[in-house]
Design an enzyme around this catalytic site. Structure first.
Site, short mmCIF file in Angstrom:
data_model
loop_
_atom_site.label_atom_id
_atom_site.label_comp_id
_atom_site.label_asym_id
_atom_site.label_seq_id
_atom_site.Cartn_x
_atom_site.Cartn_y
_atom_site.Cartn_z
N CYS A 1 44.94 41.85 52.52
CA CYS A 1 44.55 42.11 51.54
C CYS A 1 45.69 43.60 50.89
O CYS A 1 45.27 44.97 51.75
CB CYS A 1 43.82 42.19 50.63
N CYS B 1 42.62 52.81 39.71
CA CYS B 1 43.06 50.56 38.72
C CYS B 1 42.42 51.67 37.08
O CYS B 1 41.35 52.52 37.51
CB CYS B 1 42.61 50.24 39.63
N CYS C 1 36.49 46.31 47.17
CA CYS C 1 37.93 47.52 47.03
C CYS C 1 37.33 48.81 46.26
O CYS C 1 36.70 49.02 45.58
CB CYS C 1 38.86 46.73 46.25
N1 SAH Z 1 42.65 44.04 39.22
C1 SAH Z 1 43.19 42.63 40.32
C2 SAH Z 1 43.35 42.24 41.73
C3 SAH Z 1 42.27 43.77 42.44
S1 SAH Z 1 40.91 43.38 42.58
C4 SAH Z 1 42.16 41.33 39.36
O1 SAH Z 1 41.13 42.48 38.80
O2 SAH Z 1 42.36 40.64 39.95
C5 SAH Z 1 40.55 41.34 43.63
C6 SAH Z 1 39.27 40.68 43.21
O3 SAH Z 1 38.21 41.72 43.79
C7 SAH Z 1 38.74 40.72 41.67
O4 SAH Z 1 38.36 39.36 41.70
C8 SAH Z 1 37.75 41.54 41.96
O5 SAH Z 1 37.38 41.15 40.24
C9 SAH Z 1 37.53 42.06 42.87
N2 SAH Z 1 36.18 42.74 43.31
C10 SAH Z 1 36.37 43.91 42.56
N3 SAH Z 1 34.72 45.00 43.18
C11 SAH Z 1 34.74 43.55 43.97
C12 SAH Z 1 32.86 43.62 44.53
N4 SAH Z 1 32.59 45.02 44.85
N5 SAH Z 1 33.27 42.41 45.54
C13 SAH Z 1 34.12 41.56 45.64
N6 SAH Z 1 35.02 41.22 44.97
C14 SAH Z 1 34.92 42.31 44.50
#
Ligand code: SAH
Length: 343
Positions: A103, A110, A334
Protein backbone atom coordinates in the site's frame (compact mmCIF):
# COMPACT_ATOMS: atom_id res chain seq x y z
CA UNK A 1 18.35 16.63 -9.70
CA UNK A 2 16.05 14.20 -11.44
CA UNK A 3 15.85 10.71 -9.99
CA UNK A 4 16.31 7.90 -12.49
CA UNK A 5 13.23 6.34 -10.87
CA UNK A 6 11.11 9.20 -12.26
CA UNK A 7 11.67 7.86 -15.79
CA UNK A 8 9.25 5.53 -17.50
CA UNK A 9 10.94 3.22 -20.01
CA UNK A 10 9.91 5.60 -22.79
CA UNK A 11 11.26 8.62 -20.86
CA UNK A 12 14.58 6.86 -20.40
CA UNK A 13 14.75 5.96 -24.10
CA UNK A 14 14.10 9.60 -25.00
CA UNK A 15 16.68 10.75 -22.50
CA UNK A 16 19.34 8.38 -23.85
CA UNK A 17 18.61 9.51 -27.40
CA UNK A 18 18.94 13.13 -26.37
CA UNK A 19 22.33 12.35 -24.81
CA UNK A 20 23.53 10.64 -27.98
CA UNK A 21 23.19 7.04 -26.75
CA UNK A 22 21.24 4.15 -28.21
CA UNK A 23 17.73 3.98 -26.73
CA UNK A 24 17.78 0.17 -26.42
CA UNK A 25 20.05 0.54 -23.39
CA UNK A 26 16.97 1.75 -21.49
CA UNK A 27 15.75 -1.84 -21.12
CA UNK A 28 19.15 -2.94 -19.81
CA UNK A 29 19.11 -0.11 -17.30
CA UNK A 30 15.56 -0.92 -16.21
CA UNK A 31 16.72 -4.49 -15.54
CA UNK A 32 19.47 -3.17 -13.28
CA UNK A 33 17.01 -0.96 -11.44
CA UNK A 34 13.96 -3.22 -11.10
CA UNK A 35 15.16 -6.78 -11.60
CA UNK A 36 18.66 -6.82 -10.10
CA UNK A 37 17.62 -3.88 -7.92
CA UNK A 38 21.04 -2.23 -7.63
CA UNK A 39 21.26 1.14 -5.94
CA UNK A 40 24.51 2.37 -7.45
CA UNK A 41 25.21 3.32 -11.08
CA UNK A 42 28.64 1.65 -10.83
CA UNK A 43 27.02 -1.74 -10.38
CA UNK A 44 25.53 -1.58 -13.89
CA UNK A 45 28.41 -3.63 -15.25
CA UNK A 46 27.31 -3.86 -18.90
CA UNK A 47 26.68 -0.11 -19.25
CA UNK A 48 29.48 2.00 -20.72
CA UNK A 49 31.64 4.17 -18.48
CA UNK A 50 30.67 7.13 -20.63
CA UNK A 51 26.97 6.61 -20.02
CA UNK A 52 27.49 6.03 -16.31
CA UNK A 53 29.43 9.28 -16.11
CA UNK A 54 26.50 11.19 -17.66
CA UNK A 55 24.07 9.57 -15.22
CA UNK A 56 26.23 10.46 -12.25
CA UNK A 57 26.41 14.03 -13.47
CA UNK A 58 22.68 14.47 -14.06
CA UNK A 59 20.64 11.86 -12.21
CA UNK A 60 20.21 10.46 -8.72
CA UNK A 61 19.67 6.81 -7.87
CA UNK A 62 19.07 7.24 -4.14
CA UNK A 63 16.68 4.82 -2.42
CA UNK A 64 14.23 5.96 0.25
CA UNK A 65 15.69 6.21 3.73
CA UNK A 66 13.97 3.91 6.21
CA UNK A 67 13.33 5.77 9.47
CA UNK A 68 11.19 3.27 11.27
CA UNK A 69 9.53 -0.09 10.70
CA UNK A 70 6.74 -1.70 12.66
CA UNK A 71 5.76 -5.32 12.28
CA UNK A 72 2.41 -6.74 13.30
CA UNK A 73 1.78 -10.24 14.60
CA UNK A 74 0.00 -11.04 11.33
CA UNK A 75 3.13 -10.10 9.34
CA UNK A 76 1.92 -6.69 8.20
CA UNK A 77 4.83 -4.27 8.02
CA UNK A 78 4.55 -0.54 8.17
CA UNK A 79 7.46 1.57 6.95
CA UNK A 80 8.21 5.20 7.60
CA UNK A 81 10.45 6.61 4.87
CA UNK A 82 12.32 9.89 4.63
CA UNK A 83 12.51 11.63 1.25
CA UNK A 84 15.43 13.69 -0.05
CA UNK A 85 13.91 16.93 1.29
CA UNK A 86 13.25 15.45 4.71
CA UNK A 87 9.51 14.83 4.21
CA UNK A 88 8.18 11.63 5.78
CA UNK A 89 5.84 9.14 4.11
CA UNK A 90 4.34 5.78 5.02
CA UNK A 91 3.94 2.54 3.13
CA UNK A 92 2.53 -0.79 4.22
CA UNK A 93 3.20 -4.40 3.24
CA UNK A 94 0.37 -6.86 3.80
CA UNK A 95 0.24 -10.62 3.39
CA UNK A 96 -2.91 -12.06 1.86
CA UNK A 97 -3.71 -15.58 0.73
CA UNK A 98 -3.25 -14.33 -2.85
CA UNK A 99 0.21 -12.91 -2.10
CA UNK A 100 2.17 -9.90 -0.93
CA UNK A 101 0.62 -6.50 -1.35
CA UNK A 102 2.09 -3.00 -0.97
CA UNK A 103 0.00 0.00 0.00
CA UNK A 104 1.76 3.15 -1.20
CA UNK A 105 1.26 6.85 -0.49
CA UNK A 106 0.67 9.35 -3.28
CA UNK A 107 1.20 12.64 -1.42
CA UNK A 108 2.93 14.03 1.67
CA UNK A 109 -0.09 14.63 3.90
CA UNK A 110 -3.56 15.04 2.40
CA UNK A 111 -6.00 17.89 1.81
CA UNK A 112 -9.20 15.87 1.47
CA UNK A 113 -10.02 16.34 5.15
CA UNK A 114 -12.08 13.18 5.76
CA UNK A 115 -13.23 13.50 9.33
CA UNK A 116 -12.21 9.99 10.45
CA UNK A 117 -8.80 9.82 8.80
CA UNK A 118 -5.37 10.29 10.37
CA UNK A 119 -3.71 11.33 7.10
CA UNK A 120 -5.58 14.61 7.05
CA UNK A 121 -4.24 15.51 10.49
CA UNK A 122 -1.33 16.90 8.52
CA UNK A 123 -2.23 19.02 5.49
CA UNK A 124 -0.70 18.22 2.13
CA UNK A 125 2.88 19.45 1.92
CA UNK A 126 3.43 18.34 -1.63
CA UNK A 127 2.75 15.72 -4.26
CA UNK A 128 5.03 12.72 -4.52
CA UNK A 129 7.06 12.39 -7.71
CA UNK A 130 6.64 9.25 -9.82
CA UNK A 131 9.99 8.00 -8.53
CA UNK A 132 9.01 8.48 -4.90
CA UNK A 133 5.95 6.32 -5.47
CA UNK A 134 7.92 3.67 -7.39
CA UNK A 135 10.61 3.64 -4.70
CA UNK A 136 8.07 2.69 -2.02
CA UNK A 137 7.15 -0.42 -3.97
CA UNK A 138 10.81 -1.12 -4.72
CA UNK A 139 11.81 -0.77 -1.06
CA UNK A 140 9.12 -3.27 -0.09
CA UNK A 141 10.22 -5.67 -2.83
CA UNK A 142 13.80 -5.36 -1.55
CA UNK A 143 12.60 -6.16 1.94
CA UNK A 144 10.76 -9.21 0.57
CA UNK A 145 13.92 -10.22 -1.34
CA UNK A 146 15.42 -11.13 2.03
CA UNK A 147 12.80 -13.88 2.26
CA UNK A 148 12.83 -14.84 -1.41
CA UNK A 149 9.31 -13.46 -1.88
CA UNK A 150 7.82 -11.46 -4.70
CA UNK A 151 5.60 -8.41 -4.39
CA UNK A 152 2.48 -9.21 -6.39
CA UNK A 153 -0.01 -6.41 -5.74
CA UNK A 154 -0.03 -2.65 -5.39
CA UNK A 155 -2.76 -0.52 -3.92
CA UNK A 156 -2.57 3.27 -4.02
CA UNK A 157 -4.38 3.59 -0.71
CA UNK A 158 -1.79 5.16 1.54
CA UNK A 159 -1.69 8.82 2.48
CA UNK A 160 -2.90 11.24 -0.18
CA UNK A 161 -5.52 11.40 -2.89
CA UNK A 162 -4.16 9.75 -6.07
CA UNK A 163 -6.48 11.72 -8.36
CA UNK A 164 -5.16 14.94 -6.82
CA UNK A 165 -1.72 13.86 -8.15
CA UNK A 166 -2.96 12.19 -11.29
CA UNK A 167 -0.01 12.40 -13.69
CA UNK A 168 2.64 11.30 -11.22
CA UNK A 169 0.57 8.40 -9.95
CA UNK A 170 -0.13 7.18 -13.48
CA UNK A 171 3.52 7.43 -14.47
CA UNK A 172 4.57 5.56 -11.32
CA UNK A 173 2.05 2.81 -12.02
CA UNK A 174 3.26 2.50 -15.61
CA UNK A 175 6.78 1.83 -14.26
CA UNK A 176 5.47 -0.61 -11.67
CA UNK A 177 3.41 -2.35 -14.36
CA UNK A 178 6.13 -2.39 -17.06
CA UNK A 179 7.51 -5.85 -17.94
CA UNK A 180 10.97 -4.29 -17.61
CA UNK A 181 9.93 -2.52 -14.41
CA UNK A 182 8.47 -4.24 -11.35
CA UNK A 183 6.23 -6.24 -13.68
CA UNK A 184 3.14 -6.17 -11.50
CA UNK A 185 0.10 -7.00 -13.64
CA UNK A 186 -2.56 -4.32 -14.25
CA UNK A 187 -5.21 -6.39 -12.57
CA UNK A 188 -3.06 -6.53 -9.47
CA UNK A 189 -2.94 -2.74 -9.25
CA UNK A 190 -5.67 -0.75 -7.51
CA UNK A 191 -6.28 2.96 -7.16
CA UNK A 192 -8.52 4.27 -4.43
CA UNK A 193 -10.18 7.67 -4.65
CA UNK A 194 -12.41 9.57 -2.25
CA UNK A 195 -14.46 10.65 -5.28
CA UNK A 196 -12.54 13.24 -7.31
CA UNK A 197 -14.88 13.19 -10.29
CA UNK A 198 -12.62 14.86 -12.91
CA UNK A 199 -9.99 12.19 -12.11
CA UNK A 200 -12.54 9.41 -12.50
CA UNK A 201 -13.64 10.81 -15.86
CA UNK A 202 -10.05 11.06 -17.02
CA UNK A 203 -9.25 7.57 -15.79
CA UNK A 204 -12.25 6.19 -17.70
CA UNK A 205 -10.65 7.38 -20.93
CA UNK A 206 -7.28 5.71 -20.28
CA UNK A 207 -8.10 2.17 -21.29
CA UNK A 208 -6.06 0.80 -18.38
CA UNK A 209 -6.92 -2.43 -16.61
CA UNK A 210 -6.14 -1.20 -13.09
CA UNK A 211 -8.86 -1.66 -10.48
CA UNK A 212 -10.72 1.40 -9.33
CA UNK A 213 -11.93 1.64 -5.74
CA UNK A 214 -14.17 4.38 -4.39
CA UNK A 215 -14.19 5.35 -0.73
CA UNK A 216 -17.93 5.58 -0.22
CA UNK A 217 -18.38 5.38 3.56
CA UNK A 218 -21.86 6.92 3.43
CA UNK A 219 -24.78 6.22 1.08
CA UNK A 220 -26.51 9.61 1.41
CA UNK A 221 -25.31 13.18 0.90
CA UNK A 222 -26.14 14.38 4.39
CA UNK A 223 -23.88 11.88 6.10
CA UNK A 224 -21.26 11.88 3.36
CA UNK A 225 -20.99 15.68 3.57
CA UNK A 226 -20.20 15.31 7.25
CA UNK A 227 -17.62 12.58 6.81
CA UNK A 228 -16.01 13.59 3.54
CA UNK A 229 -15.77 17.25 2.44
CA UNK A 230 -15.16 16.13 -1.18
CA UNK A 231 -18.86 15.25 -1.28
CA UNK A 232 -19.76 18.94 -1.21
CA UNK A 233 -17.83 19.44 -4.44
CA UNK A 234 -19.01 16.18 -6.05
CA UNK A 235 -22.20 14.93 -4.42
CA UNK A 236 -23.37 11.35 -4.79
CA UNK A 237 -25.49 11.82 -7.94
CA UNK A 238 -22.54 13.44 -9.75
CA UNK A 239 -20.15 10.79 -8.44
CA UNK A 240 -22.42 7.90 -9.35
CA UNK A 241 -22.98 9.21 -12.84
CA UNK A 242 -19.22 9.38 -13.46
CA UNK A 243 -18.87 5.86 -12.06
CA UNK A 244 -21.63 4.48 -14.23
CA UNK A 245 -19.90 5.95 -17.23
CA UNK A 246 -16.58 4.45 -16.13
CA UNK A 247 -18.19 1.05 -15.61
CA UNK A 248 -19.77 1.28 -19.03
CA UNK A 249 -16.69 2.26 -21.02
CA UNK A 250 -14.17 0.14 -19.07
CA UNK A 251 -16.37 -2.88 -18.58
CA UNK A 252 -14.56 -3.27 -15.25
CA UNK A 253 -16.05 -4.13 -11.90
CA UNK A 254 -15.96 -1.31 -9.37
CA UNK A 255 -15.05 -1.65 -5.71
CA UNK A 256 -16.72 0.49 -3.08
CA UNK A 257 -14.93 0.78 0.24
CA UNK A 258 -17.13 1.25 3.24
CA UNK A 259 -15.67 1.89 6.68
CA UNK A 260 -17.71 0.44 9.50
CA UNK A 261 -18.18 3.31 11.91
CA UNK A 262 -20.07 2.40 15.05
CA UNK A 263 -23.42 4.14 15.31
CA UNK A 264 -22.61 6.36 12.32
CA UNK A 265 -23.13 4.37 9.12
CA UNK A 266 -23.88 0.79 10.19
CA UNK A 267 -27.67 0.64 10.55
CA UNK A 268 -30.48 -0.93 8.51
CA UNK A 269 -31.21 2.42 6.89
CA UNK A 270 -27.81 2.49 5.23
CA UNK A 271 -28.30 -1.06 3.96
CA UNK A 272 -31.35 0.05 2.00
CA UNK A 273 -29.59 3.17 0.69
CA UNK A 274 -26.52 1.20 -0.40
CA UNK A 275 -28.73 -1.22 -2.29
CA UNK A 276 -30.41 1.64 -4.14
CA UNK A 277 -27.15 3.42 -4.87
CA UNK A 278 -25.42 0.37 -6.35
CA UNK A 279 -28.45 -0.91 -8.17
CA UNK A 280 -27.61 -2.00 -11.72
CA UNK A 281 -23.91 -1.25 -11.36
CA UNK A 282 -21.22 -3.89 -11.85
CA UNK A 283 -19.75 -3.38 -8.39
CA UNK A 284 -19.23 -4.81 -4.96
CA UNK A 285 -18.88 -3.23 -1.59
CA UNK A 286 -15.97 -4.01 0.71
CA UNK A 287 -16.75 -3.45 4.38
CA UNK A 288 -13.66 -2.30 6.26
CA UNK A 289 -13.12 -2.34 10.01
CA UNK A 290 -12.07 1.13 11.17
CA UNK A 291 -8.58 1.42 12.66
CA UNK A 292 -8.84 3.56 15.75
CA UNK A 293 -7.25 7.01 15.42
CA UNK A 294 -6.57 8.44 18.87
CA UNK A 295 -7.27 12.04 17.79
CA UNK A 296 -10.73 11.12 16.46
CA UNK A 297 -13.92 10.11 18.23
CA UNK A 298 -14.93 7.38 15.76
CA UNK A 299 -15.04 3.72 16.78
CA UNK A 300 -15.27 0.65 14.61
CA UNK A 301 -18.54 -1.31 14.61
CA UNK A 302 -18.57 -4.32 16.93
CA UNK A 303 -17.81 -7.65 15.24
CA UNK A 304 -21.42 -8.61 15.84
CA UNK A 305 -22.76 -5.49 14.17
CA UNK A 306 -20.31 -5.79 11.30
CA UNK A 307 -21.52 -9.32 10.61
CA UNK A 308 -25.16 -8.26 10.89
CA UNK A 309 -24.57 -5.40 8.43
CA UNK A 310 -22.80 -7.81 6.07
CA UNK A 311 -25.65 -10.32 6.27
CA UNK A 312 -28.30 -7.67 5.65
CA UNK A 313 -26.49 -6.45 2.54
CA UNK A 314 -26.09 -9.99 1.31
CA UNK A 315 -29.77 -10.72 1.84
CA UNK A 316 -30.61 -7.49 -0.01
CA UNK A 317 -28.74 -8.91 -3.00
CA UNK A 318 -25.74 -6.58 -2.78
CA UNK A 319 -22.32 -8.09 -3.64
CA UNK A 320 -20.39 -7.60 -0.42
CA UNK A 321 -17.14 -8.65 1.25
CA UNK A 322 -15.87 -8.09 4.77
CA UNK A 323 -12.19 -7.16 4.84
CA UNK A 324 -9.89 -9.08 7.15
CA UNK A 325 -8.29 -6.93 9.81
CA UNK A 326 -4.60 -6.30 9.23
CA UNK A 327 -1.97 -4.77 11.44
CA UNK A 328 -4.34 -4.02 14.28
CA UNK A 329 -1.55 -3.99 16.85
CA UNK A 330 0.57 -1.41 15.00
CA UNK A 331 -0.10 2.18 13.84
CA UNK A 332 -1.87 0.76 10.81
CA UNK A 333 -4.33 3.57 10.07
CA UNK A 334 -3.21 5.71 7.12
CA UNK A 335 -1.06 8.54 8.38
CA UNK A 336 -0.98 7.29 11.95
CA UNK A 337 2.68 6.28 12.07
CA UNK A 338 3.78 9.54 10.48
CA UNK A 339 1.58 11.64 12.76
CA UNK A 340 2.91 9.85 15.82
CA UNK A 341 6.48 10.18 14.63
CA UNK A 342 6.14 13.94 14.09
CA UNK A 343 4.60 14.49 17.53
N1 SAH B 1 -7.61 9.30 -0.79
C1 SAH B 1 -7.88 7.98 -1.25
C2 SAH B 1 -6.83 6.96 -0.90
C3 SAH B 1 -6.23 7.01 0.48
S1 SAH B 1 -7.28 6.53 1.83
C4 SAH B 1 -9.25 7.53 -0.77
O1 SAH B 1 -9.87 8.25 -0.02
O2 SAH B 1 -9.71 6.47 -1.19
C5 SAH B 1 -7.46 4.79 1.61
C6 SAH B 1 -8.65 4.20 2.32
O3 SAH B 1 -8.42 4.12 3.74
C7 SAH B 1 -9.90 5.02 2.16
O4 SAH B 1 -11.01 4.19 1.91
C8 SAH B 1 -10.02 5.68 3.52
O5 SAH B 1 -11.30 6.14 3.75
C9 SAH B 1 -9.56 4.56 4.42
N2 SAH B 1 -9.23 4.97 5.78
C10 SAH B 1 -8.88 6.17 6.24
N3 SAH B 1 -8.69 6.16 7.56
C11 SAH B 1 -8.92 4.89 7.97
C12 SAH B 1 -8.87 4.24 9.22
N4 SAH B 1 -8.55 4.90 10.32
N5 SAH B 1 -9.18 2.93 9.28
C13 SAH B 1 -9.47 2.24 8.14
N6 SAH B 1 -9.51 2.80 6.92
C14 SAH B 1 -9.24 4.12 6.83
Amino acid sequence: MTSIYDFSLKDLEDYLLEKGFKPFHAKQIFRWLYDKRVSDFDQMSDISKKMIAVFKEELTIDPLVLKEMQESKDGTRKYLFELQDGCLIESVMMIFDYGYSACVSSQVGCNMGCSFCASGLLKKQRDLSPGEIVLQALAIQKDLDNYGKRLGNIVVMGTGEPFDNYDNVMKALSIINDPYGLEIGSRHISISTCGVVPGIRRFAKEDLQYNLAISLHAPNDELRNQLMPINRAYPLDVLMEALREYAFVSNRRLTFEYLLLKGVNDSKNEVRQIKELLNGLNAYINLIPYNKVSEKDFETSSDENALRFYDLLKKAGVAVTLRQKKGEDIDAACGQLRANHLK
